[in-house]
Structure formats: structure tokens, C-alpha cells
Design a protein around this motif. Structure first.
Motif, PDB file in Angstrom:
ATOM      1  N   GLY A  17       7.798   3.218  -5.024  1.00  0.00           N
ATOM      2  CA  GLY A  17       8.632   3.754  -3.862  1.00  0.00           C
ATOM      3  C   GLY A  17       9.415   2.598  -2.961  1.00  0.00           C
ATOM      4  N   THR A  18      10.195   3.195  -2.254  1.00  0.00           N
ATOM      5  CA  THR A  18      10.949   2.132  -1.429  1.00  0.00           C
ATOM      6  C   THR A  18      11.143   2.259   0.116  1.00  0.00           C
ATOM      7  OG1 THR A  18      12.243   1.666  -3.372  1.00  0.00           O
ATOM      8  CG2 THR A  18      13.304   1.097  -1.078  1.00  0.00           C
ATOM      9  N   PRO A  19      11.401   3.550   0.693  1.00  0.00           N
ATOM     10  CA  PRO A  19      11.638   3.587   2.094  1.00  0.00           C
ATOM     11  C   PRO A  19      10.456   4.049   2.982  1.00  0.00           C
ATOM     12  CG  PRO A  19      12.525   5.392   1.041  1.00  0.00           C
ATOM     13  CD  PRO A  19      11.843   4.558  -0.163  1.00  0.00           C
ATOM     14  N   ASP A  20      10.541   4.111   4.071  1.00  0.00           N
ATOM     15  CA  ASP A  20       9.426   4.533   5.190  1.00  0.00           C
ATOM     16  C   ASP A  20       8.831   5.911   4.419  1.00  0.00           C
ATOM     17  OD1 ASP A  20       9.604   2.632   7.095  1.00  0.00           O
ATOM     18  OD2 ASP A  20      11.377   3.389   7.749  1.00  0.00           O
ATOM     19  N   PHE A  21       9.394   6.853   3.961  1.00  0.00           N
ATOM     20  CA  PHE A  21       9.078   8.056   3.450  1.00  0.00           C
ATOM     21  C   PHE A  21       7.791   7.961   2.686  1.00  0.00           C
ATOM     22  CE2 PHE A  21       8.593  11.915   0.555  1.00  0.00           C
ATOM     23  CZ  PHE A  21       8.608  12.678   1.748  1.00  0.00           C
ATOM     24  N   ALA A  22       7.894   6.769   1.669  1.00  0.00           N
ATOM     25  CA  ALA A  22       7.029   6.585   0.665  1.00  0.00           C
ATOM     26  C   ALA A  22       5.757   5.921   1.244  1.00  0.00           C
ATOM     27  CB  ALA A  22       7.499   5.697  -0.428  1.00  0.00           C
ATOM     28  N   VAL A  23       5.753   5.120   2.447  1.00  0.00           N
ATOM     29  CA  VAL A  23       4.583   4.457   2.930  1.00  0.00           C
ATOM     30  C   VAL A  23       3.476   5.415   3.072  1.00  0.00           C
ATOM     31  CG1 VAL A  23       3.858   2.938   4.730  1.00  0.00           C
ATOM     32  CG2 VAL A  23       6.083   2.637   3.777  1.00  0.00           C
ATOM     33  N   PRO A  24       3.223   6.462   3.647  1.00  0.00           N
ATOM     34  CA  PRO A  24       1.959   7.174   3.752  1.00  0.00           C
ATOM     35  C   PRO A  24       1.379   7.714   2.241  1.00  0.00           C
ATOM     36  CG  PRO A  24       3.657   8.042   5.322  1.00  0.00           C
ATOM     37  CD  PRO A  24       4.635   7.107   4.619  1.00  0.00           C
ATOM     38  N   SER A  25       2.307   8.074   1.329  1.00  0.00           N
ATOM     39  CA  SER A  25       1.515   7.995  -0.153  1.00  0.00           C
ATOM     40  C   SER A  25       0.852   6.906  -0.377  1.00  0.00           C
ATOM     41  CB  SER A  25       2.838   8.483  -0.964  1.00  0.00           C
ATOM     42  OG  SER A  25       3.196   9.944  -0.707  1.00  0.00           O
ATOM     43  N   LEU A  26       1.673   5.694  -0.301  1.00  0.00           N
ATOM     44  CA  LEU A  26       1.164   4.476  -0.833  1.00  0.00           C
ATOM     45  C   LEU A  26      -0.362   4.046  -0.088  1.00  0.00           C
ATOM     46  CD1 LEU A  26       0.857   1.652  -2.374  1.00  0.00           C
ATOM     47  CD2 LEU A  26       2.423   0.637  -0.536  1.00  0.00           C
ATOM     48  N   ARG A  27      -0.206   4.475   1.267  1.00  0.00           N
ATOM     49  CA  ARG A  27      -1.533   4.346   2.065  1.00  0.00           C
ATOM     50  C   ARG A  27      -2.798   5.264   1.494  1.00  0.00           C
ATOM     51  NH1 ARG A  27       1.629   2.863   7.397  1.00  0.00           N
ATOM     52  NH2 ARG A  27       1.885   0.588   7.175  1.00  0.00           N
ATOM     53  N   ALA A  28      -2.236   6.722   1.126  1.00  0.00           N
ATOM     54  CA  ALA A  28      -3.173   7.528   0.822  1.00  0.00           C
ATOM     55  C   ALA A  28      -3.930   7.065  -0.272  1.00  0.00           C
ATOM     56  CB  ALA A  28      -2.613   8.760   0.536  1.00  0.00           C
ATOM     57  N   LEU A  29      -3.031   6.196  -1.526  1.00  0.00           N
ATOM     58  CA  LEU A  29      -3.534   5.691  -2.731  1.00  0.00           C
ATOM     59  C   LEU A  29      -4.573   4.704  -2.386  1.00  0.00           C
ATOM     60  CD1 LEU A  29      -0.597   5.693  -4.879  1.00  0.00           C
ATOM     61  CD2 LEU A  29      -2.435   7.201  -4.979  1.00  0.00           C
ATOM     62  N   LEU A  30      -4.090   3.647  -1.346  1.00  0.00           N
ATOM     63  CA  LEU A  30      -4.990   2.540  -1.032  1.00  0.00           C
ATOM     64  C   LEU A  30      -6.290   3.041  -0.551  1.00  0.00           C
ATOM     65  CD1 LEU A  30      -1.963   0.284   0.306  1.00  0.00           C
ATOM     66  CD2 LEU A  30      -3.346   0.166  -1.720  1.00  0.00           C
ATOM     67  N   GLU A  31      -6.557   4.183   0.176  1.00  0.00           N
ATOM     68  CA  GLU A  31      -7.726   4.644   1.027  1.00  0.00           C
ATOM     69  C   GLU A  31      -8.445   5.314   0.077  1.00  0.00           C
ATOM     70  OE1 GLU A  31      -5.794   6.684   4.091  1.00  0.00           O
ATOM     71  OE2 GLU A  31      -5.184   4.748   5.413  1.00  0.00           O
ATOM     72  N   SER A  56      11.749  -3.861   1.626  1.00  0.00           N
ATOM     73  CA  SER A  56      11.591  -2.532   1.845  1.00  0.00           C
ATOM     74  C   SER A  56      10.250  -2.339   2.790  1.00  0.00           C
ATOM     75  CB  SER A  56      11.544  -1.807   0.480  1.00  0.00           C
ATOM     76  OG  SER A  56      10.074  -1.980  -0.280  1.00  0.00           O
ATOM     77  N   PRO A  57      10.091  -1.041   3.117  1.00  0.00           N
ATOM     78  CA  PRO A  57       8.858  -0.694   3.963  1.00  0.00           C
ATOM     79  C   PRO A  57       7.844  -0.691   2.884  1.00  0.00           C
ATOM     80  CG  PRO A  57      10.695   0.607   4.795  1.00  0.00           C
ATOM     81  CD  PRO A  57      11.321   0.022   3.711  1.00  0.00           C
ATOM     82  N   VAL A  58       7.973  -0.178   1.718  1.00  0.00           N
ATOM     83  CA  VAL A  58       6.703  -0.202   0.826  1.00  0.00           C
ATOM     84  C   VAL A  58       6.179  -1.543   0.328  1.00  0.00           C
ATOM     85  CG1 VAL A  58       6.341   0.436  -1.652  1.00  0.00           C
ATOM     86  CG2 VAL A  58       7.207   2.108  -0.096  1.00  0.00           C
ATOM     87  N   LYS A  59       7.344  -2.457   0.185  1.00  0.00           N
ATOM     88  CA  LYS A  59       6.779  -3.827  -0.035  1.00  0.00           C
ATOM     89  C   LYS A  59       6.177  -4.511   0.960  1.00  0.00           C
ATOM     90  CE  LYS A  59       8.759  -8.427  -1.044  1.00  0.00           C
ATOM     91  NZ  LYS A  59      10.060  -9.235  -1.543  1.00  0.00           N
ATOM     92  N   VAL A  60       6.396  -4.227   2.386  1.00  0.00           N
ATOM     93  CA  VAL A  60       5.772  -4.715   3.338  1.00  0.00           C
ATOM     94  C   VAL A  60       4.194  -4.224   3.295  1.00  0.00           C
ATOM     95  CG1 VAL A  60       5.437  -4.777   5.964  1.00  0.00           C
ATOM     96  CG2 VAL A  60       7.534  -5.156   4.982  1.00  0.00           C
ATOM     97  N   ALA A  61       4.103  -2.932   3.121  1.00  0.00           N
ATOM     98  CA  ALA A  61       2.831  -2.356   3.106  1.00  0.00           C
ATOM     99  C   ALA A  61       2.079  -2.522   1.993  1.00  0.00           C
ATOM    100  CB  ALA A  61       2.922  -0.656   3.313  1.00  0.00           C
ATOM    101  N   ALA A  62       2.475  -2.899   0.844  1.00  0.00           N
ATOM    102  CA  ALA A  62       1.841  -3.350  -0.353  1.00  0.00           C
ATOM    103  C   ALA A  62       1.289  -4.712  -0.165  1.00  0.00           C
ATOM    104  CB  ALA A  62       2.620  -3.306  -1.705  1.00  0.00           C
ATOM    105  N   GLU A  63       2.046  -5.589   0.363  1.00  0.00           N
ATOM    106  CA  GLU A  63       1.781  -7.191   0.425  1.00  0.00           C
ATOM    107  C   GLU A  63       0.609  -6.976   1.543  1.00  0.00           C
ATOM    108  OE1 GLU A  63       5.384  -9.165   1.161  1.00  0.00           O
ATOM    109  OE2 GLU A  63       5.705  -9.569  -0.900  1.00  0.00           O
ATOM    110  N   GLU A  64       0.820  -6.391   2.633  1.00  0.00           N
ATOM    111  CA  GLU A  64      -0.504  -6.348   3.893  1.00  0.00           C
ATOM    112  C   GLU A  64      -1.642  -6.012   3.007  1.00  0.00           C
ATOM    113  OE1 GLU A  64       1.157  -3.865   6.455  1.00  0.00           O
ATOM    114  OE2 GLU A  64       2.428  -5.159   7.843  1.00  0.00           O
ATOM    115  N   ALA A  65      -1.655  -5.221   2.166  1.00  0.00           N
ATOM    116  CA  ALA A  65      -2.912  -4.717   1.288  1.00  0.00           C
ATOM    117  C   ALA A  65      -3.132  -5.650   0.319  1.00  0.00           C
ATOM    118  CB  ALA A  65      -2.588  -3.172   0.741  1.00  0.00           C
ATOM    119  N   GLY A  66      -2.374  -6.542  -0.086  1.00  0.00           N
ATOM    120  CA  GLY A  66      -2.754  -7.673  -1.161  1.00  0.00           C
ATOM    121  C   GLY A  66      -2.456  -6.950  -2.408  1.00  0.00           C
TER     122      GLY A  66
END
Length: 324
Positions: A17-31, A56-66
Motif C-alpha cells: 500500500g502507499t497513501p493514507d487510505f491504506a494506513v488503517p488496513s495496515l494497522r488492522a493487520l498489525l493489531e 509514503s504514509p504507509v512507509k511511515v506507519a510501517a517503520e514506526e511499527a518496526g
């Protein structure tokens, strides 16, 4: 968090994923109980006045989660796909990635690839389902979790969730709501997948409609059209590319509007003072109250402030060609 600490993950999942729209889906997976083994996202792009590279917003969220991140420019070659093979995912979840997945990628995970799409498929396949639904005056939309195949958003549907489109809702507001709904639907689909109760339903190709990419040229307001249609364009193009009209040889942006049935006589595009001292523009049918505008070189302002400050004047006509 990438799955339950101290236990084997339910599934090894990669995310694309790349933009802001994808970030909640990534976080759902992480949780969730899945193990997120890696994230694909598009390369950093230049942005802002300094044109500095921005992740990208997804890269930022992924790196924050390690979580490991890879940013191939494409996935056509074996070298670009190597990282995905190293991650050895059971499943690849795709949400607004923005790059084509070749057959080699679609078949690489044991369980294939699933996509979070922002429409009720088979309606609005393609790049701009949110804006196109508003432009068409659709009463509802939603998200579809879909098994990916080589066709454009044509794969079997695994889960659909709908919601109404509010009468004043902008594309930006609907985008955020569908991003949240998509993350909830994804979590439910994965829960059903683990339980063995997730069933695929083929799409009816005869009911398919398409949502091509939005262009800046579409955002120009044609005052010969009805106020209802123009209002939908204002909502659909907020926050990008923003509806606009020619004015005094330049370009006036229209951020928010409201259609009304009764307007003074006048050629379409003619400005009058309307309710609450808002600019009221005559249209081919009805009139459009300009609630928020942005004159050239100015910040966004209430329509009443634009009228009071002389940025718009009763009797003048909008729609003269602005600068290219």
C-alpha cells in the motif's frame, strides 16, 4: 506489534500500500494475530516547495511499527520480487498500492493476494471509485475485499460492506470513512479466513462499471450545467484537484458549495448576493451558493468574506478562461 507476542502468528502476511487510505488496513493487520513480515510501498517522491523526497504514509506507519519495508519501482523483474520471496508470505494484502502486480506476484503467496477496494464491486472498478461515486450522485458505496486476479478489479468478492453517501459529504470525508470501513472489513475477512468460513463470490461482468483516474481538467466548472451536478463536482474534487472557475483572467477555487432551486435571472456564471450574504451563481438549472472559495494567491475563505472583500462582486460573470 506484528501478531500476538510469544506465539506463532496465525498467518505470515505481507502488505502492499502507499497513501493514507491504506494506513488503517495496515494497522488492522498489525493489531491482529497475523505476523506482518514486510511492507511494499512506492518509492519516496519529491513533495513540497523544496521538492524533498517524502516517504509514503504507509512507509511511515510501517517503520514506526518496526516492519521491514521495500520500495521497488516495479515488480516486473525477479530482482524486484526477490524481497517478497524472502518474506515468504502466506498472503499478500493490497490496499491502494498503485503498482501493477504481475502474475508471478499474484501466485507467489500460498493463499494468493487480496485487495481492499473502495467500492461495492462490480461497480466502480478502477482508480477513482470514491470521486466517481459522488460525481454520479450514487446514494451508497462501500468497500469490497476481493481475491486478486489479472483483470482490473475483476476477481471474486470475499466480503462487502456498504454505507450511505452523505448529501454534503466530500471525497475527502468519504475517503476517510471508507479507509476505516476497509480496515474493519479486512479484519473480519481474515477472521473468516482463519475459521475456514470465507467464501468467494464471482462478480457479474454485465454489472461492471469503471472509475477512471481523475484529471485536473475535469475540475473546471461549466456553469451551463445544473447546480446539482456542479455541487457534486465541488464535493468530488475536494480535496483534489479542487473545483475551479475562470475569474478576472485567473482561477478561483471552489471548496464548498450548496445548490439552490431559485436564482435571479441571469446568464449562467453570473454572480449575485444570496442567502447569508454568500455569492450565488446562476447555473443552467438552479443556482450554486459558494460557501468556501480561494481567490488566486489567497487562503481559503468563506464565500461571504470573498463577497465582502471584493474578491467576488454581484453582476460579474464567472467562467472566463483562467491561466493554463
Amino acid at each position: 506489534m506484528t501478531g500476538t507476542e510469544g506465539s506463532e502468528p496465525a498467518l505470515r502476511v505481507a502488505f502492499a500500500g502507499t497513501p493514507d487510505f491504506a494506513v488503517p488496513s495496515l494497522r488492522a493487520l498489525l493489531e491482529g494475530p497475523e505476523g506482518v513480515v514486510g511492507v511494499l510501498t512506492q518509492p519516496d517522491r519529491p513533495a513540497g516547495r523544496g521538492r524533498r523526497l517524502r516517504p509514503s504514509p504507509v512507509k511511515v506507519a510501517a517503520e514506526e511499527a518496526g516492519v521491514p519495508v521495500a520500495q521497488p519501482a516495479h515488480l516486473r523483474g525477479e530482482a524486484e520480487r526477490a524481497v517478497l520471496r524472502e518474506w515468504a508470505p502466506d498472503l499478500l494484502v493490497v490496499t491502494a498500492y498503485g503498482l501493477l502486480l504481475p502474475p508471478e506476484v499474484l501466485h507467489l503467496p500460498r493463499l494468493g493476494c487480496i485487495n481492499v477496494h473502495a467500492s461495492l464491486l462490480p461497480a466502480y472498478r478502477g482508480a477513482a471509485p470514491i470521486q466517481r461515486a459522488i460525481l454520479d450522485g450514487a446514494a451508497e458505496t462501500g468497500v469490497t475485499i476481493m481475491q486478486m486476479e489479472e483483470g482490473l478489479d475483476s476477481g471474486p468478492m470475499l466480503l462487502r460492506r456498504s454505507r450511505p453517501i452523505g448529501p454534503r459529504e466530500t471525497a475527502g470525508e468519504l475517503h476517510d470513512a471508507l479507509a476505516r470501513l476497509g480496515s474493519e472489513a479486512l479484519a473480519e475477512a481474515l477472521e473468516r479466513l482463519r475459521a475456514g468460513t470465507l467464501e468467494a463470490m464471482p462478480q457479474d461482468p454485465d454489472r461492471a462499471t469503471y472509475a477512471p483516474k481523475i484529471t485536473k481538467e475535469e475540475a473546471e466548472l461549466d456553469w451551463s450545467r445544473s447546480a446539482e451536478e456542479l455541487d457534486r463536482r465541488v464535493r468530488a474534487f475536494n480535496p483534489w484537484p479542487v473545483a475551479h472557475t475562470g475569474h478576472r483572467g485567473e482561477r478561483l477555487r471552489v471548496w464548498r458549495s450548496r445548490p439552490v432551486a431559485a436564482v435571479p435571472d441571469g446568464t449562467p456564471g453570473t454572480v449575485a448576493a444570496g442567502a447569508n450574504n454568500l455569492p450565488l451563481v446562476a447555473c443552467g438549472e438552479g443556482g450554486l451558493l459558494l460557501e468556501e472559495v480561494q481567490p488566486p494567491g489567497r487562503k481559503r475563505m468563506a464565500g461571504s468574506a470573498a463577497l465582502h472583500g471584493g474578491h467576488l462582486c454581484p453582476g460579474e460573470r464567472l467562467g472566463d478562461p483562467g491561466p493554463e
